[in-house]
Design a protein around this motif. Sequence first.
Motif, mmCIF file in Angstrom:
data_model
loop_
_atom_site.group_PDB
_atom_site.id
_atom_site.type_symbol
_atom_site.label_atom_id
_atom_site.label_comp_id
_atom_site.label_asym_id
_atom_site.label_seq_id
_atom_site.Cartn_x
_atom_site.Cartn_y
_atom_site.Cartn_z
ATOM 1 N N LEU A 731 -12.222 -4.285 -4.743
ATOM 2 C CA LEU A 731 -12.655 -4.959 -5.963
ATOM 3 C C LEU A 731 -14.129 -4.682 -6.241
ATOM 4 N N LEU A 732 -14.976 -4.820 -5.222
ATOM 5 C CA LEU A 732 -16.407 -4.604 -5.421
ATOM 6 C C LEU A 732 -16.685 -3.176 -5.876
ATOM 7 N N ASN A 733 -15.974 -2.220 -5.289
ATOM 8 C CA ASN A 733 -16.146 -0.835 -5.679
ATOM 9 C C ASN A 733 -15.711 -0.610 -7.124
ATOM 10 N N MET A 734 -14.624 -1.256 -7.538
ATOM 11 C CA MET A 734 -14.189 -1.194 -8.938
ATOM 12 C C MET A 734 -15.272 -1.715 -9.878
ATOM 13 N N LEU A 735 -15.869 -2.846 -9.510
ATOM 14 C CA LEU A 735 -16.868 -3.456 -10.377
ATOM 15 C C LEU A 735 -18.135 -2.615 -10.450
ATOM 16 N N GLU A 736 -18.502 -1.986 -9.353
ATOM 17 C CA GLU A 736 -19.695 -1.136 -9.367
ATOM 18 C C GLU A 736 -19.484 0.128 -10.202
ATOM 19 N N THR A 737 -18.298 0.696 -10.128
ATOM 20 C CA THR A 737 -18.042 1.993 -10.749
ATOM 21 C C THR A 737 -17.290 1.912 -12.080
ATOM 22 N N GLY A 738 -16.846 0.728 -12.472
ATOM 23 C CA GLY A 738 -16.096 0.598 -13.715
ATOM 24 C C GLY A 738 -14.685 1.139 -13.637
ATOM 25 N N ALA A 739 -14.142 1.252 -12.423
ATOM 26 C CA ALA A 739 -12.798 1.799 -12.233
ATOM 27 C C ALA A 739 -11.735 0.724 -12.423
ATOM 28 N N SER A 740 -10.500 1.162 -12.623
ATOM 29 C CA SER A 740 -9.351 0.266 -12.736
ATOM 30 C C SER A 740 -8.564 0.270 -11.432
ATOM 31 N N PRO A 741 -7.716 -0.757 -11.212
ATOM 32 C CA PRO A 741 -6.903 -0.788 -9.986
ATOM 33 C C PRO A 741 -5.746 0.203 -10.058
ATOM 34 N N PHE A 742 -5.335 0.671 -8.885
ATOM 35 C CA PHE A 742 -4.260 1.663 -8.792
ATOM 36 C C PHE A 742 -3.456 1.355 -7.542
ATOM 37 N N VAL A 743 -2.114 1.272 -7.707
ATOM 38 C CA VAL A 743 -1.214 1.079 -6.573
ATOM 39 C C VAL A 743 -0.121 2.137 -6.619
ATOM 40 N N LEU A 744 0.325 2.553 -5.458
ATOM 41 C CA LEU A 744 1.437 3.498 -5.353
ATOM 42 C C LEU A 744 2.551 2.788 -4.599
ATOM 43 N N TRP A 745 3.681 2.544 -5.292
ATOM 44 C CA TRP A 745 4.711 1.667 -4.760
ATOM 45 C C TRP A 745 6.090 2.311 -4.780
ATOM 46 N N SER A 746 6.968 1.649 -4.030
ATOM 47 C CA SER A 746 8.404 1.918 -4.109
ATOM 48 C C SER A 746 9.120 0.574 -4.088
ATOM 49 N N TYR A 747 10.343 0.598 -4.549
ATOM 50 C CA TYR A 747 11.157 -0.623 -4.479
ATOM 51 C C TYR A 747 11.730 -0.799 -3.080
ATOM 52 N N GLN A 748 12.180 0.302 -2.492
ATOM 53 C CA GLN A 748 12.784 0.259 -1.163
ATOM 54 C C GLN A 748 11.711 0.072 -0.084
ATOM 55 N N PRO A 749 12.095 -0.341 1.114
ATOM 56 C CA PRO A 749 11.130 -0.546 2.202
ATOM 57 C C PRO A 749 10.394 0.735 2.564
ATOM 58 N N SER A 750 9.173 0.578 3.061
ATOM 59 C CA SER A 750 8.362 1.727 3.457
ATOM 60 C C SER A 750 9.026 2.527 4.569
ATOM 61 N N SER A 751 9.871 1.886 5.355
ATOM 62 C CA SER A 751 10.537 2.567 6.468
ATOM 63 C C SER A 751 11.443 3.702 5.995
ATOM 64 N N MET A 752 11.749 3.724 4.702
ATOM 65 C CA MET A 752 12.623 4.776 4.177
ATOM 66 C C MET A 752 11.974 6.159 4.245
ATOM 67 N N VAL A 753 10.643 6.220 4.332
ATOM 68 C CA VAL A 753 9.974 7.521 4.386
ATOM 69 C C VAL A 753 9.793 8.012 5.823
ATOM 70 N N LYS A 754 10.199 7.203 6.794
ATOM 71 C CA LYS A 754 10.040 7.615 8.189
ATOM 72 C C LYS A 754 10.879 8.866 8.461
ATOM 73 N N ASN A 755 10.292 9.785 9.240
ATOM 74 C CA ASN A 755 10.946 11.055 9.588
ATOM 75 C C ASN A 755 11.190 11.934 8.363
ATOM 76 N N THR A 756 10.308 11.806 7.388
ATOM 77 C CA THR A 756 10.326 12.716 6.233
ATOM 78 C C THR A 756 8.936 13.329 6.100
ATOM 79 N N ALA A 757 8.788 14.239 5.154
ATOM 80 C CA ALA A 757 7.471 14.841 4.895
ATOM 81 C C ALA A 757 6.519 13.862 4.232
ATOM 82 N N PHE A 758 7.022 12.640 3.947
ATOM 83 C CA PHE A 758 6.217 11.652 3.241
ATOM 84 C C PHE A 758 5.907 10.435 4.103
ATOM 85 N N ASP A 759 5.875 10.636 5.421
ATOM 86 C CA ASP A 759 5.624 9.492 6.288
ATOM 87 C C ASP A 759 4.190 8.991 6.216
#
Length: 841
Positions: A731-759
Amino acid sequence: MRRALLCMLAVMLAALITACSSTPPIAESKATGDGSHFMPTASQLSLTNANSLDNGMVLALENDLLALYIHPKTAEAALQDKRNGEWWYTNPHDGTGKARDKIGAQLMVQYYEDGLPGEYSSVTHSIANGQFQLMKTETGIRIVYTFSNKKVSLDEFPAEIIKERFDELLEQAGSDSDREELNKRYRFVEAKNSYEARKMSDFVMEKILNIIDNAGFKVEELSGKAAEKRDEGMDITKPAYLEIPLDYVLDGDQLVVSVDTQDIKVPPQFTLSMLKLLPYFGAADGDQKGYVFVPDGSGGLISLNRDKPGASQYRTQLYGRDGSLTLEENMDNSAIARLPVFGLKQGNRAWFSVIEQGDGIASINAEIRDKIQNYNIVYSQFNITPNDQMELKGNNKSNVFPVFPQERFRGTIVQRYFFLYNDRADYSGMASTYRNYLVETKGLSKKQQGENGDIPFYTSLIGSIPKQSSFLGIPYTSQVALTTFEQTKVIVEELLSRHVSNIKLRYEGWFNGGITHTIAQKISVEKDLGGASGLKELAQWLAAREVEWFPDVSFYNVYTDSSGFSATRDAARYISGKPVQKYNYNPANYQKVDGGAISHILSPSKIPAVVAKFAEAAGQYGLTGLALTDLGGELYSDFRNGSMIDRQQAASIVTNQLQGLHDGIGSLMMLGGNAYALPYADHILEAPLSGGGNNIIDEQVPFYQMVLHGYVNYAGEPLNLGADQDSRLYLLNMLETGASPFVLWSYQPSSMVKNTAFDYLYSIQYTDWLETAAQLYTEANEVLRKVSGKSIVHHSQIADNVYQTEYEQGLSITVNYNEHQVEVNGILIEARSYIVGGAGR
């Protein structure tokens, strides 16, 4: 009689300075009958030029704001700013001998001669020999430098040294590097009990002679006879000339310096490798206070004259390294420099430079004062001919030697200098200058502020990924849906119910095999996500809720071979001729991961056709926005024989495609955001909000954000994938730099990427971050919505770990990163907190 003729010649040459633009040279090196060169002296030029200076410089160019003087004997230039009388010099004035050879240069050239490296300085290898010309052009002044070494005769160079003398020479050599050089350049011949010279370039032979001289030996003491042969075809009798033009033009209150590489003349045995342009322009000596500015990540400051043991130089290639050059191990964790700019502040004045052309092949170098040199400098260098390393093995030995493409860069290098004073002479003034430059010359325009001014909330959702499975012991690849179109609605509804507004939705892995899709010249929507009908229905649903969405596509990276792509036909090529691939590297040993090729890289020449086919296919889905994984943030050459494309040409190709996509489809979201892409970017994700940790950098500053705020929306790395996942720090970094928040999400559990190229996507399930992200957005939006659409006019550090960002119309945000409260101008700021001040708070 001779003197009278020379004076007449000087008068004529000096008069030509003020003549029309079509006149011949104003001062030209002339060969005399004895083979020496005559250059008119400054006093002779001043016979008719009342505007000469006491230091011998003569007025060469002038407009209402600036005057450029050039020394007719050294080619050094001085620029006077008529508005305030300030002077700027291409070279410092002190230094003698070897120091002068370095700091007096306007050009430094690295080359290979018959495969062996060498370096030229415009002082030692052009000016000292009188091998240069000054001439008028239609718009300015051109200096043509002719580089060559003083040739070494067979009688002077020791092609053979008896063993006893060679041992003594090694003992008396001035340094370990000198001894290493001698051992490298000579080989022992047991039958003769002597050392014979290997094949070497003129530059290296000159270096050997200097080592011998510094060790106190004479050539005749090392060998009882003159060298009588050319070792391995060594040819030291034919001088090799390299000719490079340098142009100066005055444009209002700015100086424009350029090199047209089409006009460079290179001898057949030469490969022109690297060109350093005005390396000592505006150099700051050991008494100055200020800093060097470099485009390291968001921006970096290097304090002048500060002792940094083991860290005296900085170098970064603009837009990241060229992935079309092989890299066996990757030890570089530096931040990518995405803006072609640099500068230097000293006292209450500063200069700032923009690389207008040639940025695709450019690097930025900076050096601080140390025991060897007394100056702080920052400059550009240009990779005219890239090279790769090739290893040949045989008989239990291996040799590595450079290999080059068939063509070198043949465009024009253009560098523009701005001059800033008083309250504009800092990195804030540099940022304002560059922003205005982009507006005036590149079409950067202010964004349209929404009705409520809410800042964007960036959400990137992952659709389908490949995963290795097996059936009856037989391995196969299947697609796994992490977020379907229906599940996307659930996530958006959850955000809206928590009063998160102005959602910008990026959706990855939606077509042609998911996130690692085939070449993007057709569209086949993934059925496990909801298919084509589901995609169209989702688009309508999002539009009804005023959620702007950006289906993601990669054009450069081709992850899967398909009927539409052939690596042999379509991939970019290394210099070796092999198709270019992108690799993963092991962070423990920096080596390529076995089987770690991520993708092939599409040749820039193929991108226009692929983009056109994709845009045509996208028309049936009514897309109004697009997210670009690589087209705005990655840049590659193609060294295919007969149809080479350098990085500058690739940048031009990409720029044209970005303009077409922006005009044809609509709003564009990009990752990274290189300078050439900025006029076509509406949103930038993973914008640089910090630097790469280079230990020569004293302070990171949000220069990138100061340039873009109010013109392009941006966010840094995803909150949930940050190094420490500290939402308060985020948050502090956003306020200093004027940036917006960004999230990278999935609906399924994070464990779904285990043992893939996206772990590496270890924390992406949206439910783990929903409340935190919503609260962060609410607090940040309350502050930043007040400055939405406004430029950052000033940024500064006002106390240790306390920074203030000021916006146009007066509002300021002061951020305290400390774990304790601080007092600023009588106001207390709590630990890890902030205050909003100024007008409109």
